[in-house]
Motif scaffolding. Structure first.
Motif, PDB file in Angstrom:
ATOM      1  N   ILE A 203       9.918   4.887 -11.546  1.00  6.45           N
ATOM      2  CA  ILE A 203       8.708   4.239 -12.053  1.00  6.45           C
ATOM      3  C   ILE A 203       9.076   3.165 -13.077  1.00  6.45           C
ATOM      4  O   ILE A 203       8.521   2.069 -13.078  1.00  6.45           O
ATOM      5  CB  ILE A 203       7.763   5.285 -12.671  1.00  6.45           C
ATOM      6  CG1 ILE A 203       7.246   6.223 -11.572  1.00  6.45           C
ATOM      7  CG2 ILE A 203       6.592   4.604 -13.377  1.00  6.45           C
ATOM      8  CD1 ILE A 203       6.398   7.358 -12.100  1.00  6.45           C
ATOM      9  N   GLU A 204      10.036   3.490 -13.968  1.00  2.54           N
ATOM     10  CA  GLU A 204      10.455   2.505 -14.961  1.00  2.54           C
ATOM     11  C   GLU A 204      11.083   1.284 -14.299  1.00  2.54           C
ATOM     12  O   GLU A 204      10.840   0.144 -14.715  1.00  2.54           O
ATOM     13  CB  GLU A 204      11.455   3.142 -15.925  1.00  2.54           C
ATOM     14  CG  GLU A 204      10.821   4.190 -16.846  1.00  2.54           C
ATOM     15  CD  GLU A 204      11.854   4.837 -17.738  1.00  2.54           C
ATOM     16  OE1 GLU A 204      13.053   4.472 -17.607  1.00  2.54           O
ATOM     17  OE2 GLU A 204      11.488   5.691 -18.561  1.00  2.54           O
TER      18      GLU A 204
ATOM     19  N   LYS B 267       3.198   5.930  -2.958  1.00  2.00           N
ATOM     20  CA  LYS B 267       4.348   6.665  -3.474  1.00  2.00           C
ATOM     21  C   LYS B 267       4.288   6.787  -4.980  1.00  2.00           C
ATOM     22  O   LYS B 267       4.577   7.846  -5.545  1.00  2.00           O
ATOM     23  CB  LYS B 267       5.638   5.957  -3.060  1.00  2.00           C
ATOM     24  CG  LYS B 267       5.961   6.076  -1.576  1.00  2.00           C
ATOM     25  CD  LYS B 267       7.273   5.375  -1.262  1.00  2.00           C
ATOM     26  CE  LYS B 267       7.625   5.503   0.209  1.00  2.00           C
ATOM     27  NZ  LYS B 267       8.891   4.812   0.549  1.00  2.00           N
ATOM     28  N   THR B 268       3.911   5.709  -5.643  1.00  3.33           N
ATOM     29  CA  THR B 268       3.809   5.740  -7.106  1.00  3.33           C
ATOM     30  C   THR B 268       2.740   6.722  -7.560  1.00  3.33           C
ATOM     31  O   THR B 268       2.930   7.485  -8.519  1.00  3.33           O
ATOM     32  CB  THR B 268       3.501   4.336  -7.643  1.00  3.33           C
ATOM     33  OG1 THR B 268       4.515   3.426  -7.222  1.00  3.33           O
ATOM     34  CG2 THR B 268       3.433   4.337  -9.159  1.00  3.33           C
ATOM     35  N   GLU B 269       1.610   6.710  -6.849  1.00  2.16           N
ATOM     36  CA  GLU B 269       0.515   7.629  -7.197  1.00  2.16           C
ATOM     37  C   GLU B 269       0.932   9.078  -6.986  1.00  2.16           C
ATOM     38  O   GLU B 269       0.632   9.951  -7.815  1.00  2.16           O
ATOM     39  CB  GLU B 269      -0.714   7.298  -6.348  1.00  2.16           C
ATOM     40  CG  GLU B 269      -1.935   8.140  -6.707  1.00  2.16           C
ATOM     41  CD  GLU B 269      -3.149   7.750  -5.892  1.00  2.16           C
ATOM     42  OE1 GLU B 269      -4.201   8.412  -6.048  1.00  2.16           O
ATOM     43  OE2 GLU B 269      -3.052   6.789  -5.100  1.00  2.16           O
TER      44      GLU B 269
ATOM     45  N   LYS C 171       0.832  -1.203   0.000  1.00  2.59           N
ATOM     46  CA  LYS C 171       0.000   0.000   0.000  1.00  2.59           C
ATOM     47  C   LYS C 171       0.868   1.255   0.000  1.00  2.59           C
ATOM     48  O   LYS C 171       0.564   2.235  -0.687  1.00  2.59           O
ATOM     49  CB  LYS C 171      -0.922  -0.010   1.213  1.00  2.59           C
ATOM     50  CG  LYS C 171      -2.058  -1.022   1.131  1.00  2.59           C
ATOM     51  CD  LYS C 171      -2.957  -0.928   2.348  1.00  2.59           C
ATOM     52  CE  LYS C 171      -4.121  -1.918   2.246  1.00  2.59           C
ATOM     53  NZ  LYS C 171      -5.011  -1.858   3.437  1.00  2.59           N
ATOM     54  N   GLU C 172       1.948   1.231   0.787  1.00  4.96           N
ATOM     55  CA  GLU C 172       2.841   2.381   0.847  1.00  4.96           C
ATOM     56  C   GLU C 172       3.508   2.630  -0.491  1.00  4.96           C
ATOM     57  O   GLU C 172       3.614   3.781  -0.945  1.00  4.96           O
ATOM     58  CB  GLU C 172       3.899   2.144   1.929  1.00  4.96           C
ATOM     59  CG  GLU C 172       4.850   3.310   2.125  1.00  4.96           C
ATOM     60  CD  GLU C 172       5.866   3.034   3.218  1.00  4.96           C
ATOM     61  OE1 GLU C 172       6.787   3.871   3.385  1.00  4.96           O
ATOM     62  OE2 GLU C 172       5.749   1.992   3.883  1.00  4.96           O
ATOM     63  N   GLU C 173       3.945   1.546  -1.147  1.00  3.24           N
ATOM     64  CA  GLU C 173       4.572   1.699  -2.458  1.00  3.24           C
ATOM     65  C   GLU C 173       3.574   2.218  -3.491  1.00  3.24           C
ATOM     66  O   GLU C 173       3.921   3.020  -4.358  1.00  3.24           O
ATOM     67  CB  GLU C 173       5.141   0.354  -2.918  1.00  3.24           C
ATOM     68  CG  GLU C 173       6.351  -0.109  -2.124  1.00  3.24           C
ATOM     69  CD  GLU C 173       7.515   0.845  -2.250  1.00  3.24           C
ATOM     70  OE1 GLU C 173       7.809   1.260  -3.390  1.00  3.24           O
ATOM     71  OE2 GLU C 173       8.119   1.188  -1.221  1.00  3.24           O
TER      72      GLU C 173
END
Length: 314
Positions: free
Chosen positions: A74-75, A49-51, A44-46
């Motif tokens: 992101i890549e 962060k991505t969002e 969920k934390e990752e």
């Protein structure tokens, strides 16, 4: 026959190891669910962060270098699952030991009881406890000398073996149901909710896994009757559940491949291999093949165990 089964069940519940193993299994299930909860929190934390990174890029926030760093991250995150999948698909890697892993299709925003049960059952954790108790229960007759006094009074030694098989089958069913209850409670404590998942899939998966675990317990019983050694049988049970036998299976696959048979996998014809391979939502054909492997194993173990127990001096 009925009285013999009652006697075996009475001996079973009077053993201290019966309750010790249930206690250890409960502790392992609770700890495993806690670990899954930590994995859920990490995912969920990752995802957050991505969002946030994507939102920052869309809004044009930050310097160019910061944006480039975000894009690189992101890549890398997008490429790593594919790399991990390629590594998992590499058949030369053997995972030795009891490995408990979640399914690749797990929705970490809604982890069900079936998801957590799959990680423990396919990881051979519950199978290990059942195998250990089977060896202790059946080996106690031989080491204590109890069986010598009782065999002379029995009309048929085959009935004694059948009584043990039925008792072990009842024990396995009780342990599987007990584990399922503990897993439900653990999900409620650590995850904060109890979602069973698809009811049909839960019932089917638990039923087929129960049959496979009974077959594994009968295999351990046959080893005890053949070897008449608790130590040898315990080592065998640990090797099977600890995936150490995969080294032998890989050798068999290599030899068969040299003969000319392609895409042969010996583990698919073993009970332990089927326990690991069974998916949460399996096709009907897979279920039939899995039950067929379990049935063949149970029949062979009963026949061989009965013959050895009848012919050998106790």
């Amino acid at each position: 026959m009925y009285n013999t089964i009652k006697m075996e069940l009475y001996r079973m519940v009077r053993m201290k190891s019966f309750y010790v193993i249930m206690l250890i299994m409960t502790a392992m299930t609770v700890f495993g669910t806690w670990a899954i909860n930590e994995e859920v929190a990490y995912n969920k934390e990752e995802a957050q962060k991505t969002e946030q990174s994507l939102n920052a890029i869309q809004q044009g926030v930050g310097e160019n270098q910061e944006i480039e760093d975000i894009m690189d991250g992101i890549e890398a995150a997008q490429q790593s699952p594919g790399e991990n999948q390629e590594e998992a698909e590499d058949g030369d890697d053997i995972m030795v030991g009891i490995v408990s892993e979640m399914s690749e299709d797990t929705d970490f925003s809604n982890v069900t009881v079936l998801d957590t049960a799959f990680s423990n059952l396919s990881g051979m954790i519950i199978a290990l406890f059942i195998a250990i108790f089977t060896v202790l229960f059946c080996g106690a007759d031989i080491t204590s000398g109890y069986i010598k006094n009782f065999v002379g009074q029995a009309k048929s030694r085959t009935r004694l073996v059948l009584a043990k098989v039925i008792s072990i089958g009842i024990y396995t069913i009780v342990m599987m149901l007990f584990y399922w209850i503990v897993q439900m409670v653990s999900n409620g404590i650590f995850l904060g909710y109890i979602h069973m998942g698809d009811v049909g899939s839960c019932v089917s998966y638990l039923a087929v896994q129960t049959v496979l675990h009974i077959a594994l317990a009968m295999l351990c019983l046959a080893i005890v009757l053949i070897s008449k050694s608790t130590v040898t049988s315990m080592v065998f049970a640990i090797c099977v559940c600890g995936n150490i036998m995969s080294v032998l299976y890989m050798g068999i696959d290599f030899i068969v491949g040299k003969i000319g048979v392609k895409d042969f996998s010996f583990s698919t014809y073993t009970v332990s291999g089927r326990i690991k391979m069974l998916e949460q939502t399996f096709a009907r054909q897979d279920g039939i093949e899995t039950l067929a492997v379990a049935a063949v194993c149970m029949i062979l173990c009963f026949l061989i165990g009965s013959v050895v127990f009848t012919k050998k001096d106790i």
